[in-house]
Design a protein around this motif. Structure first.
Motif, mmCIF file in Angstrom:
data_model
loop_
_atom_site.group_PDB
_atom_site.id
_atom_site.type_symbol
_atom_site.label_atom_id
_atom_site.label_comp_id
_atom_site.label_asym_id
_atom_site.label_seq_id
_atom_site.Cartn_x
_atom_site.Cartn_y
_atom_site.Cartn_z
ATOM 1 N N VAL A 96 0.863 -1.182 0.000
ATOM 2 C CA VAL A 96 0.000 0.000 0.000
ATOM 3 C C VAL A 96 0.898 1.231 0.000
ATOM 4 O O VAL A 96 1.846 1.313 0.776
ATOM 5 C CB VAL A 96 -0.942 -0.006 1.219
ATOM 6 C CG1 VAL A 96 -1.745 1.285 1.288
ATOM 7 C CG2 VAL A 96 -1.872 -1.216 1.156
ATOM 8 N N MET A 97 0.611 2.160 -0.914
ATOM 9 C CA MET A 97 1.431 3.368 -1.029
ATOM 10 C C MET A 97 0.605 4.524 -1.578
ATOM 11 O O MET A 97 -0.534 4.332 -1.999
ATOM 12 C CB MET A 97 2.655 3.104 -1.916
ATOM 13 C CG MET A 97 2.330 2.674 -3.325
ATOM 14 S SD MET A 97 3.836 2.322 -4.301
ATOM 15 C CE MET A 97 4.275 0.688 -3.736
ATOM 16 N N ALA A 98 1.186 5.706 -1.567
ATOM 17 C CA ALA A 98 0.509 6.880 -2.115
ATOM 18 C C ALA A 98 0.367 6.709 -3.623
ATOM 19 O O ALA A 98 1.219 6.104 -4.270
ATOM 20 C CB ALA A 98 1.307 8.140 -1.800
ATOM 21 N N GLN A 134 2.352 5.437 -9.227
ATOM 22 C CA GLN A 134 2.529 5.818 -10.627
ATOM 23 C C GLN A 134 4.005 5.737 -11.019
ATOM 24 O O GLN A 134 4.344 5.313 -12.116
ATOM 25 C CB GLN A 134 1.986 7.240 -10.863
ATOM 26 C CG GLN A 134 0.453 7.273 -10.876
ATOM 27 C CD GLN A 134 -0.124 8.668 -10.722
ATOM 28 O OE1 GLN A 134 0.453 9.531 -10.074
ATOM 29 N NE2 GLN A 134 -1.284 8.891 -11.320
ATOM 30 N N LYS A 135 4.879 6.119 -10.077
ATOM 31 C CA LYS A 135 6.334 6.092 -10.344
ATOM 32 C C LYS A 135 6.861 4.665 -10.513
ATOM 33 O O LYS A 135 7.870 4.452 -11.187
ATOM 34 C CB LYS A 135 7.103 6.805 -9.218
ATOM 35 C CG LYS A 135 6.973 8.325 -9.265
ATOM 36 C CD LYS A 135 7.627 8.974 -8.042
ATOM 37 C CE LYS A 135 7.151 10.402 -7.856
ATOM 38 N NZ LYS A 135 7.336 10.864 -6.472
ATOM 39 N N THR A 136 6.192 3.678 -9.900
ATOM 40 C CA THR A 136 6.665 2.293 -10.029
ATOM 41 C C THR A 136 6.346 1.727 -11.410
ATOM 42 O O THR A 136 6.809 0.655 -11.770
ATOM 43 C CB THR A 136 6.007 1.352 -8.987
ATOM 44 O OG1 THR A 136 4.613 1.199 -9.316
ATOM 45 C CG2 THR A 136 6.170 1.859 -7.569
ATOM 46 N N GLY A 137 5.502 2.449 -12.172
ATOM 47 C CA GLY A 137 5.111 1.957 -13.501
ATOM 48 C C GLY A 137 3.982 0.943 -13.445
ATOM 49 O O GLY A 137 3.722 0.235 -14.415
ATOM 50 N N LEU A 146 0.011 -4.437 -6.648
ATOM 51 C CA LEU A 146 0.135 -5.881 -6.607
ATOM 52 C C LEU A 146 1.111 -6.363 -7.671
ATOM 53 O O LEU A 146 0.932 -6.057 -8.847
ATOM 54 C CB LEU A 146 -1.232 -6.512 -6.853
ATOM 55 C CG LEU A 146 -1.200 -7.987 -6.519
ATOM 56 C CD1 LEU A 146 -1.669 -8.200 -5.100
ATOM 57 C CD2 LEU A 146 -2.030 -8.777 -7.473
ATOM 58 N N GLU A 147 2.126 -7.094 -7.225
ATOM 59 C CA GLU A 147 3.082 -7.669 -8.171
ATOM 60 C C GLU A 147 2.905 -9.179 -8.196
ATOM 61 O O GLU A 147 3.000 -9.851 -7.178
ATOM 62 C CB GLU A 147 4.525 -7.321 -7.759
ATOM 63 C CG GLU A 147 4.823 -5.838 -7.883
ATOM 64 C CD GLU A 147 6.299 -5.520 -7.672
ATOM 65 O OE1 GLU A 147 7.128 -6.145 -8.360
ATOM 66 O OE2 GLU A 147 6.598 -4.658 -6.832
ATOM 67 N N ILE A 148 2.615 -9.685 -9.407
ATOM 68 C CA ILE A 148 2.447 -11.121 -9.617
ATOM 69 C C ILE A 148 3.279 -11.479 -10.827
ATOM 70 O O ILE A 148 2.987 -10.995 -11.923
ATOM 71 C CB ILE A 148 0.979 -11.451 -9.903
ATOM 72 C CG1 ILE A 148 0.148 -11.333 -8.639
ATOM 73 C CG2 ILE A 148 0.820 -12.822 -10.468
ATOM 74 C CD1 ILE A 148 -1.198 -11.954 -8.754
ATOM 75 N N GLY A 149 4.296 -12.294 -10.656
ATOM 76 C CA GLY A 149 5.165 -12.600 -11.783
ATOM 77 C C GLY A 149 5.705 -11.296 -12.349
ATOM 78 O O GLY A 149 6.188 -10.434 -11.615
#
Length: 251
Positions: free
Chosen positions: A181-183, A188-191, A207-210
């Motif tokens: 959870v983040m601002a 948006q900066k993480t892409g 959420l990062e999956i694969g």
């Protein structure tokens, strides 16, 4: 109206001592319901996921020594107030009562497999068909994932085969999923992929999956291997320039 529901369903499928904060019958607030009544129960704490982001609401039961309430669906009455819809099978349930809230774990697991696969599918579609692919709607339940996206032509057998191959390779790698959870600006900066037309709050869940990274509030597998197997079972056109894919996972 009503006090907010605290959601614990990312970490657990059971919550002891959940308090009934409101009861509704046919849309009207009531103080109690009796056996045989169809009702909506609002709790202060719940492990039940309320339908949103294409993922259907959890099913399960609420119970204590004197009552049993079968939950057939969970939805949001307001953004932070969850309604547990179903039928009181025995006893009398009153506002203020404490219950054990327990999600149907089998249905949840199947739904999670399908939801996680949807993220991998979205990524694979963009890889195979191109970056013009955008999600236009989805429905994720225990039976299947149904995914609508922008694309002008039916998918060829070769394209479907390639999409299945990409998703199943991600499953075999069995990489752990992570949710942070983040601002919104940081997300948006993480892409991370953001869905068109979706309303996001100031805080979002990435959420990062694969190799997929999307904003999502849904429930997901702990690692990709839990999905088991991914298979496309149908495709169709739903509107001009919008295609629909249906796929199944697990068993």
């Amino acid at each position: 109206k009503g006090q907010p529901t605290q959601f614990h369903g990312y970490d657990t499928l059971k919550h002891e001592g959940a308090k009934v904060t409101a009861l509704y019958v046919d849309g009207s607030e009531v103080a109690s319901v009796k056996a045989g009544d169809a009702a909506v129960v609002v709790l202060d704490n719940t492990p039940f996921y309320a339908e949103s982001g294409g993922q259907v609401g959890d099913r399960g039961e609420l119970r204590n020594e004197s009552i049993r309430f079968a939950v057939e669906d969970t939805f949001k009455i307001q953004a932070d107030v969850f309604g547990h819809q179903g039928e009181l099978e025995e006893g009398e349930l009153k506002v203020g009562d404490l219950v054990q809230a327990k999600v149907d774990g089998v249905l949840r697991a199947k739904t999670m497999r399908n939801h996680s696969a949807t993220h991998l599918l979205h990524k694979a579609l963009r890889e195979v068909l191109g970056d013009h692919v955008q999600q236009k709607g989805s429905l994720v339940d225990s039976e299947k994932t149904r995914f609508d996206f922008t694309h002008t032509a039916p998918l060829t057998k070769a394209e479907i085969s390639r999409i299945e191959q990409i998703v199943n390779q991600e499953i075999l790698v069995n990489s752990a999923t992570s949710a942070n959870v983040m601002a919104l600006e940081d997300a948006q900066k993480t892409g991370a992929m953001m869905l068109f037309g979706e309303k996001y709050g100031a805080q979002v869940r990435v959420l990062e999956i694969g190799s997929s990274k999307e904003l999502c509030g849904g429930t997901h597998v702990q690692s990709t291997g839990e999905i088991g197997l991914f298979k496309v079972v149908a495709q169709s056109g739903v509107a001009a320039g919008i295609r629909r894919i249906e796929a199944v996972t697990g068993e």
